[in-house]
Scaffold this active site. Structure first.
Site, short mmCIF file in Angstrom:
data_model
loop_
_atom_site.label_atom_id
_atom_site.label_comp_id
_atom_site.label_asym_id
_atom_site.label_seq_id
_atom_site.Cartn_x
_atom_site.Cartn_y
_atom_site.Cartn_z
N MET A 30 4.84 -72.46 31.59
CA MET A 30 3.43 -72.14 31.83
C MET A 30 2.59 -73.39 31.56
O MET A 30 1.37 -73.29 31.36
CB MET A 30 2.99 -70.97 30.96
CG MET A 30 3.79 -69.70 31.26
SD MET A 30 2.93 -68.17 30.86
CE MET A 30 2.70 -68.37 29.11
N HIS A 37 9.09 -78.75 25.82
CA HIS A 37 9.29 -78.70 27.28
C HIS A 37 10.10 -79.90 27.76
O HIS A 37 10.94 -79.78 28.64
CB HIS A 37 7.94 -78.69 28.01
CG HIS A 37 7.12 -77.47 27.79
ND1 HIS A 37 6.00 -77.48 26.98
CD2 HIS A 37 7.25 -76.21 28.25
CE1 HIS A 37 5.47 -76.26 26.98
NE2 HIS A 37 6.21 -75.47 27.72
N GLY A 148 13.99 -72.16 26.18
CA GLY A 148 14.00 -72.61 24.79
C GLY A 148 14.36 -71.47 23.85
O GLY A 148 13.91 -70.32 24.03
N SER A 186 4.76 -75.23 20.12
CA SER A 186 4.31 -74.15 21.00
C SER A 186 2.97 -74.57 21.59
O SER A 186 2.16 -75.21 20.89
CB SER A 186 4.14 -72.87 20.18
OG SER A 186 3.32 -71.95 20.89
O1 PAF Z 1 8.37 -69.10 28.24
C1 PAF Z 1 7.43 -69.20 29.06
O2 PAF Z 1 6.72 -70.20 29.13
C2 PAF Z 1 7.18 -68.05 30.03
O3 PAF Z 1 7.40 -66.82 29.42
C3 PAF Z 1 8.00 -68.16 31.33
C4 PAF Z 1 9.48 -68.06 31.08
C5 PAF Z 1 7.68 -69.48 32.03
C6 PAF Z 1 7.62 -67.02 32.30
O4 PAF Z 1 6.28 -67.08 32.65
#
Ligand code: PAF
Length: 289
Positions: A30, A37, A148, A186
């Site tokens: 997201m 990430h 993750g 996060s």
């Molecule tokens: O973990 C996330 O960022 C979200 O839940 C995901 C897997 C991209 C789904 O929108």
């Protein structure tokens, strides 16, 4: 790196990659990229020849009154970070492309695994996650998808969805990336003040206390949960939950713990941020000798 916004274009790219005999790894995100990430992107690059990162703040997984409107959005710096990480395609669909009718009639309903842990306070969250991940799997048709471990319940649910619905994709899970204090990275950490960020480090300290009791031989779930709760209480944190469940299906852990893997998980509000974290505890099979 190419930014792709159209669903058909994304699918055509993936099919062309497969046509060449190469493979695709997808990192669903997201956005608001941090080092967690980037670790997922690195793993994706190891697993397949082509890396696709999707960036979509999925409205379906936010309940009424949750932080959908406030969730950090910064496409330009995310684009630069993904490019620097060696990502091949950044897939950024619009909301109207993903949900063209507004109303979503057909969706993935997860059942029991979505009703425990975070599901108690976020009853529609995991159906929203499973639905968007299923859509992304249909659009990108990846060989691998990378998630993750910080979102331990999400990982268990997606693994199960892939099995139950026969998605031809393998799931890779990357360990949680932490700040030096132990705080799990996060995107929601951005909601914390400096003082709250220091306080939030207690979540991992608490889980570590549980982990230490487990390493010392403790096998009663309630004692391990209490060890976590005690550290949180000392830090002035009232958790939404602290639970120990079976890692693979989120079912109740036996007392005493039998051989297997367990998720020791916590959720708590610190300031205006709802934070989650977990560690895996593994009871080995007794040796055959
Ligand atoms: O973990 C996330 O960022 C979200 O839940 C995901 C897997 C991209 C789904 O929108």
């Amino acid at each position: 790196m190419q930014v792709v916004t159209e669903i058909e274009a994304m699918r055509a790219i993936s099919r062309e990659v497969h046509h060449r005999g190469e493979s695709v790894a997808l990192v669903p995100t997201m956005g608001a990229f941090h080092a967690g990430h980037l670790a997922l992107m690195r793993r994706a690059r190891e697993l397949a020849t082509v890396t696709v990162v999707s960036l979509f703040v999925n409205p379906l997984q936010f309940g009424p009154g949750e932080d959908w409107a406030r969730y950090p959005r910064r496409l330009e710096s995310d684009r630069a970070a993904a490019e620097a990480a060696g990502v091949d395609y950044l897939f950024v669909p619009s909301e109207s492309a993903m949900y063209p009718h507004g109303e979503v009639v057909a969706r993935v309903v997860v059942g029991r695994m979505a009703e425990v842990l975070c599901g108690r306070s976020r009853p529609t969250h995991f159906n929203g996650v499973a639905t968007v991940v299923a859509k992304l799997f249909h659009i990108v048709e990846p060989d691998w998808a990378v998630f993750g471990q910080k979102d331990g319940q999400q990982v268990a649910i997606i693994r199960r969805m892939v099995e139950d619905l026969n998605f031809p994709v393998r799931i890779a899970v990357v360990p949680t990336v932490r700040e030096p204090t132990g705080l799990a990275l996060s995107s929601r950490n951005e909601y914390l003040t400096e003082a709250e960020r220091r306080k939030a480090a207690a979540l991992y300290q608490a889980l570590s206390a549980g982990q230490a009791r487990f390493a010392g031989g403790e096998r009663h779930p309630q004692v391990l949960v209490e060890a976590v709760r005690a550290v949180l209480a000392e830090a002035g944190i009232q958790p939404e939950y602290v639970e120990l469940v079976q890692a693979w299906d989120l079912g109740a852990a036996p007392d005493p713990l039998a051989p297997g893997a367990y998720l020791l998980a916590v959720a708590a509000w610190v300031g205006t941020a709802r934070l989650i974290d977990n560690v895996i505890l593994t009871v080995p099979e007794p040796s055959a000798s």
